[in-house]
Design an enzyme around this catalytic site. Sequence first.
Site, PDB file in Angstrom:
ATOM      1  N   HIS A 161       0.844  -1.208   0.000  1.00  0.00           N
ATOM      2  CA  HIS A 161       0.000   0.000   0.000  1.00  0.00           C
ATOM      3  C   HIS A 161       0.877   1.256   0.000  1.00  0.00           C
ATOM      4  O   HIS A 161       0.571   2.238  -0.688  1.00  0.00           O
ATOM      5  CB  HIS A 161      -0.870   0.053   1.268  1.00  0.00           C
ATOM      6  CG  HIS A 161      -1.897  -1.023   1.366  1.00  0.00           C
ATOM      7  ND1 HIS A 161      -1.827  -2.049   2.274  1.00  0.00           N
ATOM      8  CD2 HIS A 161      -3.046  -1.218   0.664  1.00  0.00           C
ATOM      9  CE1 HIS A 161      -2.885  -2.839   2.135  1.00  0.00           C
ATOM     10  NE2 HIS A 161      -3.627  -2.361   1.171  1.00  0.00           N
ATOM     11  N   LYS A 192      -1.415  -6.325  -8.131  1.00  0.00           N
ATOM     12  CA  LYS A 192      -1.752  -7.660  -7.624  1.00  0.00           C
ATOM     13  C   LYS A 192      -3.218  -7.982  -7.937  1.00  0.00           C
ATOM     14  O   LYS A 192      -3.568  -9.094  -8.248  1.00  0.00           O
ATOM     15  CB  LYS A 192      -1.506  -7.772  -6.121  1.00  0.00           C
ATOM     16  CG  LYS A 192      -1.751  -9.206  -5.627  1.00  0.00           C
ATOM     17  CD  LYS A 192      -1.411  -9.376  -4.190  1.00  0.00           C
ATOM     18  CE  LYS A 192      -2.428  -8.761  -3.290  1.00  0.00           C
ATOM     19  NZ  LYS A 192      -3.722  -9.499  -3.259  1.00  0.00           N
ATOM     20  N   ASP A 193      -4.065  -6.943  -7.849  1.00  0.00           N
ATOM     21  CA  ASP A 193      -5.476  -7.114  -8.201  1.00  0.00           C
ATOM     22  C   ASP A 193      -5.642  -6.689  -9.663  1.00  0.00           C
ATOM     23  O   ASP A 193      -6.286  -5.681  -9.974  1.00  0.00           O
ATOM     24  CB  ASP A 193      -6.353  -6.279  -7.268  1.00  0.00           C
ATOM     25  CG  ASP A 193      -6.242  -6.761  -5.840  1.00  0.00           C
ATOM     26  OD1 ASP A 193      -6.704  -7.864  -5.553  1.00  0.00           O
ATOM     27  OD2 ASP A 193      -5.661  -6.047  -5.001  1.00  0.00           O
TER      28      ASP A 193
HETATM   29  O1  PAF Z   1      -8.276  -3.372  -3.401  1.00  0.00           O
HETATM   30  C1  PAF Z   1      -8.904  -3.048  -2.380  1.00  0.00           C
HETATM   31  O2  PAF Z   1      -8.343  -2.918  -1.296  1.00  0.00           O
HETATM   32  C2  PAF Z   1     -10.407  -2.830  -2.485  1.00  0.00           C
HETATM   33  O3  PAF Z   1     -10.991  -3.697  -3.387  1.00  0.00           O
HETATM   34  C3  PAF Z   1     -10.788  -1.374  -2.799  1.00  0.00           C
HETATM   35  C4  PAF Z   1     -10.270  -0.946  -4.158  1.00  0.00           C
HETATM   36  C5  PAF Z   1     -10.208  -0.458  -1.728  1.00  0.00           C
HETATM   37  C6  PAF Z   1     -12.309  -1.221  -2.805  1.00  0.00           C
HETATM   38  O4  PAF Z   1     -12.862  -1.555  -1.572  1.00  0.00           O
END
Ligand code: PAF
Length: 279
Positions: free
Chosen positions: A28, A147-148
Amino acid sequence: MQRAALGWRRRGIKIGFVPTMGSLHAGHMSLVTEARRRVGPRGKVFVSIYVNPTQFGPKEDFSKYPRDLARDAKLCRAAGVDALFVPTDAEMYPRPEGAAHSTYVVEENLSATMEGAARPGHFRGVTTIVAKLFNLVLPDVAVFGAKDFQQAAVIRRMVRDLNIPVKIIVAPTKRELDGLAMSSRNKYLSPDERRQALALWQAIQAARKRVRAARRGIPAATLKKQLRAFIHRQSAVRVDYIEFFNPETLLAEKTVRRGTQMALAVFIGKTRLIDNARL
Ligand code: PAF
């Protein structure tokens, strides 16, 4: 939040936004660094922390999802985040006179496969909350993690389709020293499961090696079978899916070549982890 954002925007100050569900880690924080780089020293970097109930299925980990606001706030302060936005459920899903929330944002194409197929309703929750957060934070730039991979593609498409004036940036996946992708859910793993979780990264590496050695590509079905067998050598790991697809369209590819995107989801005990990479 919206008023502060409007004030800054009127003064020509750029807003960079990192939406999160908290339990922040170095992955993050690398998104925060990227947001700062994009908006410059005069810009404002916003981080939101909200564990969004609508993106979790009824049998998923919503209630036990790790939450540590004090620690997250400290990390954000140290990283020079200008505003931490921690909305309540009442703010995000208001229920005047008890009426249920009834308006959602649904992307109908890219969200049909992989995470969308394995977790019905997940992307509807993600697109809805991200659209709502964009309306409140009014960012110029929003940064998501690679990652997502599918989530980032779905959000990009939503922004394009709904003419939302925000630039979507996708920052590289941060990995532990041994290759495991950083994730808040890694906290659930026992020491033995943590060791077995390496199978995700090892499967990606194995796929890369095979693809690079094969001149004409490899049939996706063959490679999937081989990787499943490879991963299932770890007793606690169960494959949810392995997919090979075009990174732009997310359409499945029958032959896996250099440049094909690979994504996989596995259960390690009760913990579900995902990873992906360009081969
Ligand atoms: O990737 C995440 O942490 C969540 O899917 C997000 C984008 C904050 C939406 O809740």
